[in-house]
Design a protein around this motif. Sequence first.
Motif, PDB file in Angstrom:
ATOM      1  N   TRP B 307       0.831  -1.197   0.000  1.00  0.00           N
ATOM      2  CA  TRP B 307       0.000   0.000   0.000  1.00  0.00           C
ATOM      3  C   TRP B 307       0.869   1.250   0.000  1.00  0.00           C
ATOM      4  CZ3 TRP B 307      -3.367   1.981   4.628  1.00  0.00           C
ATOM      5  CH2 TRP B 307      -4.197   3.004   4.166  1.00  0.00           C
ATOM      6  N   ALA B 308       1.957   1.203   0.776  1.00  0.00           N
ATOM      7  CA  ALA B 308       2.801   2.380   0.902  1.00  0.00           C
ATOM      8  C   ALA B 308       3.704   2.577  -0.311  1.00  0.00           C
ATOM      9  CB  ALA B 308       3.654   2.257   2.158  1.00  0.00           C
ATOM     10  N   THR B 309       3.895   1.537  -1.114  1.00  0.00           N
ATOM     11  CA  THR B 309       4.909   1.594  -2.154  1.00  0.00           C
ATOM     12  C   THR B 309       4.358   1.759  -3.558  1.00  0.00           C
ATOM     13  OG1 THR B 309       6.057   0.009  -0.780  1.00  0.00           O
ATOM     14  CG2 THR B 309       7.048   0.511  -2.875  1.00  0.00           C
ATOM     15  N   VAL B 310       3.307   0.998  -3.888  1.00  0.00           N
ATOM     16  CA  VAL B 310       2.909   0.869  -5.287  1.00  0.00           C
ATOM     17  C   VAL B 310       1.802   1.859  -5.623  1.00  0.00           C
ATOM     18  CG1 VAL B 310       2.153  -0.783  -7.029  1.00  0.00           C
ATOM     19  CG2 VAL B 310       3.447  -1.562  -5.067  1.00  0.00           C
ATOM     20  N   PRO B 311       1.922   2.574  -6.741  1.00  0.00           N
ATOM     21  CA  PRO B 311       0.844   3.475  -7.149  1.00  0.00           C
ATOM     22  C   PRO B 311      -0.366   2.697  -7.675  1.00  0.00           C
ATOM     23  CG  PRO B 311       2.541   3.461  -8.809  1.00  0.00           C
ATOM     24  CD  PRO B 311       3.049   2.633  -7.679  1.00  0.00           C
ATOM     25  N   ARG B 312      -1.510   3.345  -7.684  1.00  0.00           N
ATOM     26  CA  ARG B 312      -2.759   2.686  -8.052  1.00  0.00           C
ATOM     27  C   ARG B 312      -2.805   2.304  -9.539  1.00  0.00           C
ATOM     28  NH1 ARG B 312      -6.575   6.465  -6.241  1.00  0.00           N
ATOM     29  NH2 ARG B 312      -6.308   5.559  -4.198  1.00  0.00           N
ATOM     30  N   TYR B 313      -3.366   1.136  -9.799  1.00  0.00           N
ATOM     31  CA  TYR B 313      -3.544   0.684 -11.181  1.00  0.00           C
ATOM     32  C   TYR B 313      -4.659   1.468 -11.861  1.00  0.00           C
ATOM     33  CZ  TYR B 313      -0.766  -3.399 -12.304  1.00  0.00           C
ATOM     34  OH  TYR B 313       0.234  -4.229 -12.680  1.00  0.00           O
ATOM     35  N   ARG B 314      -4.567   1.537 -13.204  1.00  0.00           N
ATOM     36  CA  ARG B 314      -5.707   2.042 -13.963  1.00  0.00           C
ATOM     37  C   ARG B 314      -6.707   0.909 -14.079  1.00  0.00           C
ATOM     38  NH1 ARG B 314      -2.568   3.705 -18.555  1.00  0.00           N
ATOM     39  NH2 ARG B 314      -3.514   1.882 -19.467  1.00  0.00           N
ATOM     40  N   TYR B 315      -8.000   1.255 -14.302  1.00  0.00           N
ATOM     41  CA  TYR B 315      -9.001   0.199 -14.292  1.00  0.00           C
ATOM     42  C   TYR B 315      -8.810  -0.784 -15.439  1.00  0.00           C
ATOM     43  CZ  TYR B 315     -13.148  -2.183 -13.001  1.00  0.00           C
ATOM     44  OH  TYR B 315     -14.000  -3.144 -12.573  1.00  0.00           O
ATOM     45  N   ASP B 316      -8.447  -0.291 -16.623  1.00  0.00           N
ATOM     46  CA  ASP B 316      -8.282  -1.216 -17.754  1.00  0.00           C
ATOM     47  C   ASP B 316      -7.091  -2.135 -17.533  1.00  0.00           C
ATOM     48  OD1 ASP B 316      -6.730   1.220 -18.166  1.00  0.00           O
ATOM     49  OD2 ASP B 316      -6.052   0.256 -20.003  1.00  0.00           O
ATOM     50  N   GLN B 317      -6.050  -1.612 -16.841  1.00  0.00           N
ATOM     51  CA  GLN B 317      -4.898  -2.465 -16.521  1.00  0.00           C
ATOM     52  C   GLN B 317      -5.290  -3.583 -15.570  1.00  0.00           C
ATOM     53  OE1 GLN B 317      -2.383   0.606 -14.935  1.00  0.00           O
ATOM     54  NE2 GLN B 317      -1.105   0.631 -16.770  1.00  0.00           N
ATOM     55  N   LEU B 318      -6.152  -3.209 -14.609  1.00  0.00           N
ATOM     56  CA  LEU B 318      -6.621  -4.190 -13.630  1.00  0.00           C
ATOM     57  C   LEU B 318      -7.371  -5.316 -14.321  1.00  0.00           C
ATOM     58  CD1 LEU B 318      -7.418  -4.532 -10.430  1.00  0.00           C
ATOM     59  CD2 LEU B 318      -9.573  -3.685 -11.246  1.00  0.00           C
ATOM     60  N   MET B 319      -8.266  -4.953 -15.230  1.00  0.00           N
ATOM     61  CA  MET B 319      -9.064  -5.957 -15.942  1.00  0.00           C
ATOM     62  C   MET B 319      -8.172  -6.822 -16.835  1.00  0.00           C
ATOM     63  SD  MET B 319     -12.088  -6.249 -15.320  1.00  0.00           S
ATOM     64  CE  MET B 319     -12.737  -5.627 -13.823  1.00  0.00           C
ATOM     65  N   ARG B 320      -7.214  -6.180 -17.471  1.00  0.00           N
ATOM     66  CA  ARG B 320      -6.316  -6.919 -18.341  1.00  0.00           C
ATOM     67  C   ARG B 320      -5.510  -7.936 -17.538  1.00  0.00           C
ATOM     68  NH1 ARG B 320      -1.114  -6.323 -19.069  1.00  0.00           N
ATOM     69  NH2 ARG B 320      -0.168  -7.270 -20.895  1.00  0.00           N
ATOM     70  N   LEU B 321      -4.997  -7.485 -16.393  1.00  0.00           N
ATOM     71  CA  LEU B 321      -4.196  -8.379 -15.559  1.00  0.00           C
ATOM     72  C   LEU B 321      -5.030  -9.585 -15.123  1.00  0.00           C
ATOM     73  CD1 LEU B 321      -1.431  -8.579 -14.122  1.00  0.00           C
ATOM     74  CD2 LEU B 321      -2.550  -7.650 -12.117  1.00  0.00           C
ATOM     75  N   GLY B 322      -6.273  -9.326 -14.732  1.00  0.00           N
ATOM     76  CA  GLY B 322      -7.117 -10.410 -14.249  1.00  0.00           C
ATOM     77  C   GLY B 322      -7.473 -11.403 -15.339  1.00  0.00           C
ATOM     78  N   TRP B 323      -7.941 -10.904 -16.468  1.00  0.00           N
ATOM     79  CA  TRP B 323      -8.493 -11.800 -17.488  1.00  0.00           C
ATOM     80  C   TRP B 323      -7.460 -12.296 -18.473  1.00  0.00           C
ATOM     81  CZ3 TRP B 323     -12.952 -13.963 -16.748  1.00  0.00           C
ATOM     82  CH2 TRP B 323     -13.917 -13.316 -15.989  1.00  0.00           C
ATOM     83  N   LYS B 324      -6.494 -11.444 -18.823  1.00  0.00           N
ATOM     84  CA  LYS B 324      -5.584 -11.848 -19.892  1.00  0.00           C
ATOM     85  C   LYS B 324      -4.274 -12.416 -19.386  1.00  0.00           C
ATOM     86  CE  LYS B 324      -7.300  -8.796 -23.464  1.00  0.00           C
ATOM     87  NZ  LYS B 324      -6.949  -7.668 -24.351  1.00  0.00           N
ATOM     88  N   VAL B 325      -3.932 -12.175 -18.135  1.00  0.00           N
ATOM     89  CA  VAL B 325      -2.678 -12.710 -17.612  1.00  0.00           C
ATOM     90  C   VAL B 325      -2.932 -13.811 -16.590  1.00  0.00           C
ATOM     91  CG1 VAL B 325      -0.516 -12.162 -16.479  1.00  0.00           C
ATOM     92  CG2 VAL B 325      -1.546 -10.510 -18.006  1.00  0.00           C
TER      93      VAL B 325
END
Lengths: 205, 350
Positions: B307-325
């Motif tokens: 939480w302290a380190t990583v910046p927030r994902y964009r929503y399309d990146q989140l969906m891509r990571l979940g479904w395509k990776v």
Amino acid sequence: MLVFAFYLFAVLVIASGAMVIVSKNPVHSVLWLICAFFNAAGLMVLVGAEFLAMLLVIVYVGAVAVLFLFVVMMLNIDFAEMRAGFMKNAPLGLAIAIILLAELVLGIGAYRAGKLELGTPLGDAAPVAGASNTENIGMLLYSDYIFLFEAAGIILLVAMIGAIVLTHRERRATRGHQNIAKQNARRPGDATVNVKPEVGQGVEL
Amino acid sequence: MTEFFQSLGMTYEWAWFVATISGILLIALPVMLAVALVIYMDRKVLGAVMMRRGPNVVGPFGILQSFADGLKVFLQETIIPSAANKGIFLLAPIITFTVALLAWAVIPFDAGVVLADINVGLLYVLAISSLGVYGITMAGWASNSKYPFFSAMRAAAQMISYEVSIGFILVCVLLYANSANLSVIVESQRGHGFGMVNGYFFNLLLFPMWVVFFISSLAETQRAPFDLTEAESELVAGYQTEYSSMAFALFWLGEYANILLMCSLNTLLFFGGWLPPLDIPILYAVPGFIWFLLKTVFFFFLFSWIWATVPRYRYDQLMRLGWKVFLPMSLLFVALTSGWLMLTRYGGAA
């Protein structure tokens, strides 16, 4: 205790089923439907089918009903218009309900008669004695009914591909398309330049 | 525990009833206490990363900060927006909180220390965690306001997406352990790595699955970098925007109880639960409960650290990571794991 639990779940299933139809707000209907699923899972636990109960909750409550809710919440439904056609369509709805009821009664009657060899009315088709019903279902599905099971899987796959093909539209040209690899490969050096302009001079970009 | 109450002269039914109720209290109350302490730890870690002190006023080292916050929230006025759908608006935080506590019923804290030692424990956890989305979706819809609604839609899509790959990862673990009972899963990890290390974490087939599971559990609990449902810069406070007082507190507690649950699942499924990290007799001198707690707190530290380190994902990146990776990857690993087990454990007989 068991009897009490059975009647509790059974009454709640029927009551929430009725509320699905009666509620005026479609979102409430979906929530009552979820309640009905949940109590049906409770009934399954009572007969010792804990695996099926968990699957019911995971598949229907966890995925299917969420999508229902998702769609229904986003629709802007005109309630007055929806109710206007009720009396006109009531006879048709009643006819369908009677046909379905008749089929249900017939189906249960035929199953009770025991002509089909799929299972017995008492449910003692379990091949492995003493194993949990998770193992029993696995044994049955992957030995006796392997072809039916695989066929069901293929039908679902075809349906899924069909749905994707029907809704997929190639719109790459009109929409900004994200190329993640390209975005990841971008480094600060590609995007910024350090310049030290002379006083009074502009910057050439 | 039923036997203990029976020895006090109760009938079996009453003894069972009292034993179950006290078991529930014995789990729920410490979980709530743990949630309060974990919120404090979260803020301390965040403070340390940002080179500030974090909470340090209430109690020694500020350890009572969460309780003070709880009291403050308790004394606030409950505001129900006039445009809200009142019934569902009030039901949503209750559901979130209840569901967050429900899953703890099957979590084994030590050998045999579990409220419901059921055969389908893993499936039960999956079922209950898939219910978590309802509280958020209902809250967002019932608030009848734009930001909460956006947040609810995001949450629904996000949680369903990541549950799919979590399901496949659980299948991999289940294949290795040959059981869906969480206690059996932990026991089967004894000496799994080189006959020395307790945990599936050292297995080459399961290590990538642990990485995917950890990231998915961040997404499932809506923690940074996947906290798009309460992205302050876009959605005010997301689905909690219209909530105040205890209703808000219930969301808050439920959220952290879910995070703790995911941490303990990481521990149970991949890091040997209550077993010590190494299969050495002297390490068994420490009670299993302590090992379980230490590992869970370690995972919670990872959550805070991220939480302290990583910046927030964009929503399309989140969906891509979940479904395509994650989805194809976990599917591939289900095939690899079952193939490997077929070859080694079941002698290659098809």
